[in-house]
Design a protein around this motif. Structure first.
Motif, mmCIF file in Angstrom:
data_model
loop_
_atom_site.group_PDB
_atom_site.id
_atom_site.type_symbol
_atom_site.label_atom_id
_atom_site.label_comp_id
_atom_site.label_asym_id
_atom_site.label_seq_id
_atom_site.Cartn_x
_atom_site.Cartn_y
_atom_site.Cartn_z
ATOM 1 N N GLU A 130 19.520 10.135 -3.811
ATOM 2 C CA GLU A 130 18.417 10.478 -4.703
ATOM 3 C C GLU A 130 17.102 9.948 -4.135
ATOM 4 N N GLU A 131 16.091 10.798 -4.166
ATOM 5 C CA GLU A 131 14.795 10.380 -3.644
ATOM 6 C C GLU A 131 14.184 9.310 -4.554
ATOM 7 N N PRO A 132 13.754 8.193 -3.960
ATOM 8 C CA PRO A 132 13.121 7.141 -4.761
ATOM 9 C C PRO A 132 11.798 7.625 -5.348
ATOM 10 N N ARG A 133 11.406 7.019 -6.445
ATOM 11 C CA ARG A 133 10.143 7.343 -7.105
ATOM 12 C C ARG A 133 9.066 6.372 -6.635
ATOM 13 N N LEU A 134 7.894 6.883 -6.284
ATOM 14 C CA LEU A 134 6.750 6.056 -5.900
ATOM 15 C C LEU A 134 5.813 5.939 -7.095
ATOM 16 N N VAL A 135 5.390 4.706 -7.373
ATOM 17 C CA VAL A 135 4.521 4.452 -8.523
ATOM 18 C C VAL A 135 3.409 3.518 -8.088
ATOM 19 N N ARG A 136 2.173 3.878 -8.400
ATOM 20 C CA ARG A 136 1.033 3.007 -8.120
ATOM 21 C C ARG A 136 0.932 1.990 -9.240
ATOM 22 N N ASP A 137 0.794 0.719 -8.877
ATOM 23 C CA ASP A 137 0.746 -0.357 -9.859
ATOM 24 C C ASP A 137 -0.548 -1.138 -9.661
ATOM 25 N N ALA A 138 -1.588 -0.799 -10.430
ATOM 26 C CA ALA A 138 -2.863 -1.507 -10.316
ATOM 27 C C ALA A 138 -2.673 -2.949 -10.772
ATOM 28 N N LEU A 139 -3.264 -3.853 -10.039
ATOM 29 C CA LEU A 139 -3.166 -5.263 -10.387
ATOM 30 C C LEU A 139 -3.970 -5.542 -11.649
ATOM 31 N N ALA A 140 -3.430 -6.356 -12.498
ATOM 32 C CA ALA A 140 -4.085 -6.674 -13.768
ATOM 33 C C ALA A 140 -5.488 -7.226 -13.546
ATOM 34 N N GLY A 141 -6.451 -6.669 -14.246
ATOM 35 C CA GLY A 141 -7.821 -7.157 -14.171
ATOM 36 C C GLY A 141 -8.616 -6.615 -13.000
ATOM 37 N N GLU A 142 -8.015 -5.769 -12.190
ATOM 38 C CA GLU A 142 -8.712 -5.228 -11.023
ATOM 39 C C GLU A 142 -9.172 -3.809 -11.318
ATOM 40 N N ASP A 143 -10.439 -3.546 -11.091
ATOM 41 C CA ASP A 143 -10.981 -2.211 -11.297
ATOM 42 C C ASP A 143 -10.984 -1.396 -10.015
ATOM 43 N N ASP A 144 -10.956 -2.064 -8.886
ATOM 44 C CA ASP A 144 -11.036 -1.408 -7.591
ATOM 45 C C ASP A 144 -9.718 -0.684 -7.306
ATOM 46 N N ALA A 145 -9.796 0.593 -6.992
ATOM 47 C CA ALA A 145 -8.599 1.385 -6.720
ATOM 48 C C ALA A 145 -7.841 0.884 -5.493
ATOM 49 N N GLU A 146 -8.527 0.190 -4.603
ATOM 50 C CA GLU A 146 -7.862 -0.336 -3.416
ATOM 51 C C GLU A 146 -6.956 -1.512 -3.754
ATOM 52 N N ASP A 147 -7.204 -2.179 -4.861
ATOM 53 C CA ASP A 147 -6.407 -3.338 -5.260
ATOM 54 C C ASP A 147 -5.211 -2.886 -6.081
ATOM 55 N N ALA A 148 -4.274 -2.286 -5.396
ATOM 56 C CA ALA A 148 -3.084 -1.805 -6.083
ATOM 57 C C ALA A 148 -1.876 -2.024 -5.201
ATOM 58 N N GLN A 149 -0.783 -2.318 -5.841
ATOM 59 C CA GLN A 149 0.488 -2.368 -5.138
ATOM 60 C C GLN A 149 1.186 -1.044 -5.410
ATOM 61 N N TRP A 150 2.129 -0.730 -4.580
ATOM 62 C CA TRP A 150 2.934 0.471 -4.793
ATOM 63 C C TRP A 150 4.371 0.057 -5.004
ATOM 64 N N LEU A 151 5.014 0.711 -5.936
ATOM 65 C CA LEU A 151 6.407 0.425 -6.259
ATOM 66 C C LEU A 151 7.272 1.583 -5.785
ATOM 67 N N VAL A 152 8.417 1.239 -5.243
ATOM 68 C CA VAL A 152 9.437 2.220 -4.914
ATOM 69 C C VAL A 152 10.588 1.928 -5.877
ATOM 70 N N VAL A 153 10.845 2.860 -6.780
ATOM 71 C CA VAL A 153 11.879 2.678 -7.790
ATOM 72 C C VAL A 153 13.102 3.476 -7.353
ATOM 73 N N ASP A 168 0.831 -1.204 0.000
ATOM 74 C CA ASP A 168 0.000 0.000 0.000
ATOM 75 C C ASP A 168 0.867 1.257 0.000
ATOM 76 N N ARG A 169 0.207 2.376 -0.172
ATOM 77 C CA ARG A 169 0.928 3.654 -0.285
ATOM 78 C C ARG A 169 1.670 4.013 0.997
ATOM 79 N N ASP A 170 1.033 3.795 2.150
ATOM 80 C CA ASP A 170 1.679 4.133 3.412
ATOM 81 C C ASP A 170 2.999 3.386 3.574
ATOM 82 N N ALA A 171 2.985 2.097 3.265
ATOM 83 C CA ALA A 171 4.207 1.297 3.365
ATOM 84 C C ALA A 171 5.261 1.811 2.394
#
Length: 81
Positions: A31-54, A12-15
């Motif tokens: 360098e500050e890492p980049r945060l990216v929201r990664d919606a799970l394939a096939g999921e329409d619900d905004a809550e069903d997303a992982q967050w990436l730290v690049v 999640d975003r908090d983590a």
């Protein structure tokens, strides 16, 4: 210089925000890492997303195993390239 990037996957975003802040303290990243929201394939619900730290690591000084162990504290993992 190489273009090495580490992608840390968080539940999640908090983590993701906590990990991004803690990276500087634990690993001394400049360098500050980049945060990216990664919606799970096939999921329409905004809550069903992982967050990436690049995180760029051009010097190649960050150990993949250490990053994986670090991010596991937030129920995350380092994505293998």
């Amino acid at each position: 210089m190489s273009d090495v990037r580490h992608v840390l996957v968080l539940p999640d975003r908090d983590a993701a925000e906590e990990v991004a802040e803690a990276l500087a303290e634990r690993f001394g990243v400049d360098e500050e890492p980049r945060l990216v929201r990664d919606a799970l394939a096939g999921e329409d619900d905004a809550e069903d997303a992982q967050w990436l730290v690049v995180l760029r690591d051009e010097a190649g000084r960050l150990d993949a195993d250490e990053l994986n162990e670090f991010v596991a504290g937030w129920d995350g993992w380092r994505e293998e390239p």
